[in-house]
Design a protein around this motif. Structure first.
Motif, PDB file in Angstrom:
ATOM      1  N   GLN A  80       0.796  -1.228   0.000  1.00  0.00           N
ATOM      2  CA  GLN A  80       0.000   0.000   0.000  1.00  0.00           C
ATOM      3  C   GLN A  80       0.833   1.285   0.000  1.00  0.00           C
ATOM      4  OE1 GLN A  80      -3.273  -0.008  -0.492  1.00  0.00           O
ATOM      5  NE2 GLN A  80      -3.294   2.217  -0.571  1.00  0.00           N
ATOM      6  N   PRO A  81       1.892   1.409   0.825  1.00  0.00           N
ATOM      7  CA  PRO A  81       2.670   2.651   0.768  1.00  0.00           C
ATOM      8  C   PRO A  81       3.268   2.919  -0.607  1.00  0.00           C
ATOM      9  CG  PRO A  81       3.180   1.432   2.765  1.00  0.00           C
ATOM     10  CD  PRO A  81       2.359   0.523   1.908  1.00  0.00           C
ATOM     11  N   ALA A  82       3.731   1.866  -1.287  1.00  0.00           N
ATOM     12  CA  ALA A  82       4.281   2.044  -2.628  1.00  0.00           C
ATOM     13  C   ALA A  82       3.193   2.449  -3.615  1.00  0.00           C
ATOM     14  CB  ALA A  82       4.960   0.759  -3.084  1.00  0.00           C
ATOM     15  N   ILE A  83       2.021   1.852  -3.501  1.00  0.00           N
ATOM     16  CA  ILE A  83       0.903   2.206  -4.380  1.00  0.00           C
ATOM     17  C   ILE A  83       0.565   3.686  -4.236  1.00  0.00           C
ATOM     18  CG2 ILE A  83      -1.581   1.859  -4.739  1.00  0.00           C
ATOM     19  CD1 ILE A  83      -1.101  -1.115  -4.030  1.00  0.00           C
ATOM     20  N   GLN A  84       0.623   4.203  -3.021  1.00  0.00           N
ATOM     21  CA  GLN A  84       0.296   5.604  -2.774  1.00  0.00           C
ATOM     22  C   GLN A  84       1.420   6.546  -3.210  1.00  0.00           C
ATOM     23  OE1 GLN A  84      -2.039   4.305   1.277  1.00  0.00           O
ATOM     24  NE2 GLN A  84      -1.211   6.355   1.225  1.00  0.00           N
ATOM     25  N   LEU A 110       5.829  10.392  -7.954  1.00  0.00           N
ATOM     26  CA  LEU A 110       7.197  10.438  -8.458  1.00  0.00           C
ATOM     27  C   LEU A 110       7.295  10.815  -9.922  1.00  0.00           C
ATOM     28  CD1 LEU A 110       8.671   7.280  -6.680  1.00  0.00           C
ATOM     29  CD2 LEU A 110       8.593   9.649  -5.879  1.00  0.00           C
ATOM     30  N   ARG A 111       6.152  11.069 -10.561  1.00  0.00           N
ATOM     31  CA  ARG A 111       6.137  11.515 -11.962  1.00  0.00           C
ATOM     32  C   ARG A 111       5.234  12.727 -12.094  1.00  0.00           C
ATOM     33  NH1 ARG A 111       7.909   7.655 -16.133  1.00  0.00           N
ATOM     34  NH2 ARG A 111       7.139   9.241 -17.548  1.00  0.00           N
ATOM     35  N   ALA A 112       5.590  13.613 -13.015  1.00  0.00           N
ATOM     36  CA  ALA A 112       4.674  14.684 -13.398  1.00  0.00           C
ATOM     37  C   ALA A 112       3.455  14.051 -14.061  1.00  0.00           C
ATOM     38  CB  ALA A 112       5.367  15.640 -14.357  1.00  0.00           C
ATOM     39  N   PRO A 171      -5.814   2.849  -9.644  1.00  0.00           N
ATOM     40  CA  PRO A 171      -6.364   4.015 -10.357  1.00  0.00           C
ATOM     41  C   PRO A 171      -6.707   5.169  -9.431  1.00  0.00           C
ATOM     42  CG  PRO A 171      -7.946   2.191 -10.328  1.00  0.00           C
ATOM     43  CD  PRO A 171      -6.641   1.641  -9.854  1.00  0.00           C
ATOM     44  N   HIS A 172      -7.149   4.856  -8.229  1.00  0.00           N
ATOM     45  CA  HIS A 172      -7.523   5.915  -7.284  1.00  0.00           C
ATOM     46  C   HIS A 172      -6.359   6.866  -7.034  1.00  0.00           C
ATOM     47  CE1 HIS A 172      -9.224   7.904  -3.767  1.00  0.00           C
ATOM     48  NE2 HIS A 172      -8.163   7.532  -3.065  1.00  0.00           N
ATOM     49  N   HIS A 173      -5.176   6.332  -6.764  1.00  0.00           N
ATOM     50  CA  HIS A 173      -4.052   7.189  -6.389  1.00  0.00           C
ATOM     51  C   HIS A 173      -3.403   7.858  -7.601  1.00  0.00           C
ATOM     52  CE1 HIS A 173      -4.119   6.446  -2.118  1.00  0.00           C
ATOM     53  NE2 HIS A 173      -4.341   5.175  -2.368  1.00  0.00           N
ATOM     54  N   TRP A 174      -3.389   7.195  -8.761  1.00  0.00           N
ATOM     55  CA  TRP A 174      -2.857   7.869  -9.948  1.00  0.00           C
ATOM     56  C   TRP A 174      -3.767   9.025 -10.366  1.00  0.00           C
ATOM     57  CZ3 TRP A 174       1.849   7.288 -12.199  1.00  0.00           C
ATOM     58  CH2 TRP A 174       2.614   6.193 -11.792  1.00  0.00           C
ATOM     59  N   GLN A 175      -5.060   8.793 -10.335  1.00  0.00           N
ATOM     60  CA  GLN A 175      -5.998   9.860 -10.700  1.00  0.00           C
ATOM     61  C   GLN A 175      -5.946  11.006  -9.701  1.00  0.00           C
ATOM     62  OE1 GLN A 175     -10.119   8.551 -11.221  1.00  0.00           O
ATOM     63  NE2 GLN A 175     -10.168   9.768 -13.087  1.00  0.00           N
ATOM     64  N   LYS A 176      -5.802  10.677  -8.431  1.00  0.00           N
ATOM     65  CA  LYS A 176      -5.742  11.679  -7.369  1.00  0.00           C
ATOM     66  C   LYS A 176      -4.576  12.645  -7.580  1.00  0.00           C
ATOM     67  CE  LYS A 176      -5.536  11.836  -2.292  1.00  0.00           C
ATOM     68  NZ  LYS A 176      -5.446  10.989  -1.071  1.00  0.00           N
ATOM     69  N   ARG A 177      -3.480  12.157  -8.199  1.00  0.00           N
ATOM     70  CA  ARG A 177      -2.304  12.997  -8.429  1.00  0.00           C
ATOM     71  C   ARG A 177      -2.322  13.679  -9.791  1.00  0.00           C
ATOM     72  NH1 ARG A 177      -0.249  14.577  -3.957  1.00  0.00           N
ATOM     73  NH2 ARG A 177       1.521  15.292  -5.206  1.00  0.00           N
ATOM     74  N   GLY A 178      -3.466  13.644 -10.470  1.00  0.00           N
ATOM     75  CA  GLY A 178      -3.623  14.410 -11.708  1.00  0.00           C
ATOM     76  C   GLY A 178      -3.186  13.715 -12.975  1.00  0.00           C
ATOM     77  N   HIS A 179      -2.926  12.416 -12.932  1.00  0.00           N
ATOM     78  CA  HIS A 179      -2.538  11.684 -14.132  1.00  0.00           C
ATOM     79  C   HIS A 179      -3.775  11.364 -14.980  1.00  0.00           C
ATOM     80  CE1 HIS A 179       1.602  11.059 -12.690  1.00  0.00           C
ATOM     81  NE2 HIS A 179       1.061  10.900 -11.497  1.00  0.00           N
ATOM     82  N   VAL A 189       3.127   5.345 -18.653  1.00  0.00           N
ATOM     83  CA  VAL A 189       3.193   4.352 -17.598  1.00  0.00           C
ATOM     84  C   VAL A 189       2.168   3.268 -17.901  1.00  0.00           C
ATOM     85  CG1 VAL A 189       2.822   3.880 -15.138  1.00  0.00           C
ATOM     86  CG2 VAL A 189       3.966   5.997 -15.834  1.00  0.00           C
ATOM     87  N   VAL A 190       2.572   2.017 -17.767  1.00  0.00           N
ATOM     88  CA  VAL A 190       1.630   0.905 -17.819  1.00  0.00           C
ATOM     89  C   VAL A 190       1.694   0.209 -16.463  1.00  0.00           C
ATOM     90  CG1 VAL A 190       1.136  -1.359 -18.810  1.00  0.00           C
ATOM     91  CG2 VAL A 190       1.726   0.562 -20.297  1.00  0.00           C
ATOM     92  N   LEU A 191       0.538   0.057 -15.839  1.00  0.00           N
ATOM     93  CA  LEU A 191       0.449  -0.571 -14.526  1.00  0.00           C
ATOM     94  C   LEU A 191      -0.431  -1.803 -14.621  1.00  0.00           C
ATOM     95  CD1 LEU A 191       0.129   1.121 -11.110  1.00  0.00           C
ATOM     96  CD2 LEU A 191      -1.239  -0.891 -11.638  1.00  0.00           C
ATOM     97  N   LEU A 192       0.115  -2.933 -14.184  1.00  0.00           N
ATOM     98  CA  LEU A 192      -0.614  -4.194 -14.246  1.00  0.00           C
ATOM     99  C   LEU A 192      -0.529  -4.918 -12.914  1.00  0.00           C
ATOM    100  CD1 LEU A 192       0.723  -5.608 -17.622  1.00  0.00           C
ATOM    101  CD2 LEU A 192      -1.610  -4.831 -17.199  1.00  0.00           C
ATOM    102  N   CYS A 193      -1.602  -5.579 -12.548  1.00  0.00           N
ATOM    103  CA  CYS A 193      -1.555  -6.613 -11.526  1.00  0.00           C
ATOM    104  C   CYS A 193      -1.415  -7.937 -12.273  1.00  0.00           C
ATOM    105  CB  CYS A 193      -2.825  -6.628 -10.681  1.00  0.00           C
ATOM    106  SG  CYS A 193      -3.107  -5.115  -9.734  1.00  0.00           S
ATOM    107  N   ASN A 194      -0.443  -8.733 -11.904  1.00  0.00           N
ATOM    108  CA  ASN A 194      -0.201  -9.991 -12.601  1.00  0.00           C
ATOM    109  C   ASN A 194      -0.020 -11.117 -11.580  1.00  0.00           C
ATOM    110  OD1 ASN A 194       0.239 -11.670 -14.845  1.00  0.00           O
ATOM    111  ND2 ASN A 194       2.459 -11.436 -14.663  1.00  0.00           N
TER     112      ASN A 194
END
Length: 209
Positions: A74-78, A83-85, A100-108, A127-132
């Protein structure tokens, strides 16, 4: 954090059913947990220490020493979206909602895609983010495919973020052997597979660059 299961005590109080009478399937945690031995009393009398064997045990299990211990995934997900514009982030239409919640929250700018759409759109994403395997659909992605995606993303300064919280049963699909290559970040958690969610322990792996 979002509500995504585990509120068993609240449900027990609301419905008047003792917590021990519930079968809780909401968290994805293995109910057959690792057999933890009794803890000595002095375990509660000192702070956690470096070089106590945790890093060595994790390196042996995961086959990689390039691991950063974190309090669960969870800390890494948040943190990662900070760490990116703001950029273009692709992930599956159905996936673990914290991502998606935390990426959207940061304006991505998020693109929620099917597996085929994601594969076709790699070169339009930063960025591509996957759960695998994916949570909750079970979609799987082999390491050779993901390595080809990492190369294409890294060539443009992009990231491939792979959450492997449920991958312990299929280590051949792990991206950990590729750690150290540019643009790859891998998240692992001991809570799901080993049934040790209360330990809040996980690993983040990435290049130092």
């Amino acid at each position: 954090m979002l509500e995504h299961g585990g509120g068993l005590l609240r449900a027990a109080a609301e419905y008047g059913i003792p917590a021990g009478d519930w079968l809780d399937l909401s968290t994805g945690v293995n109910p057959n947990g690792w057999p933890v031995p009794p803890l000595s009393a002095d375990s509660w009398l000192r702070l956690p220490q470096n070089h106590d064997g945790l890093e060595a045990a994790a390196a042996e299990y995961y086959g990689s020493g390039k691991l950063l211990a974190v309090a669960g995934s969870q800390p890494a997900i948040q943190l990662l979206p900070r760490l990116r514009a703001p950029c273009r982030v692709g992930m599956l239409a159905l996936c673990y909602a914290e991502h998606p919640h935390h990426w959207q929250k940061r304006g991505h700018q998020l693109f929620r895609l099917s597996p085929d759409e994601l594969a076709a759109g790699i070169d339009q994403l930063d960025v591509v983010l996957l759960c695998n395997p994916n949570n909750p659909t079970g979609d799987r992605f082999d390491a050779a495919l993901l390595e080809s995606w990492r190369q294409r993303l890294a060539a443009r300064g992009g990231w491939l973020v792979v959450d492997e919280a449920f991958l312990d049963a299929a280590p051949e699909d792990s991206m950990l052997p590729h750690i150290g290559k540019p643009g790859l970040i891998v998240l692992r958690s001991i809570g799901k597979f080993f049934g040790l969610a209360g330990a809040r322990a996980g690993r983040t792996s990435a290049s130092r660059d």
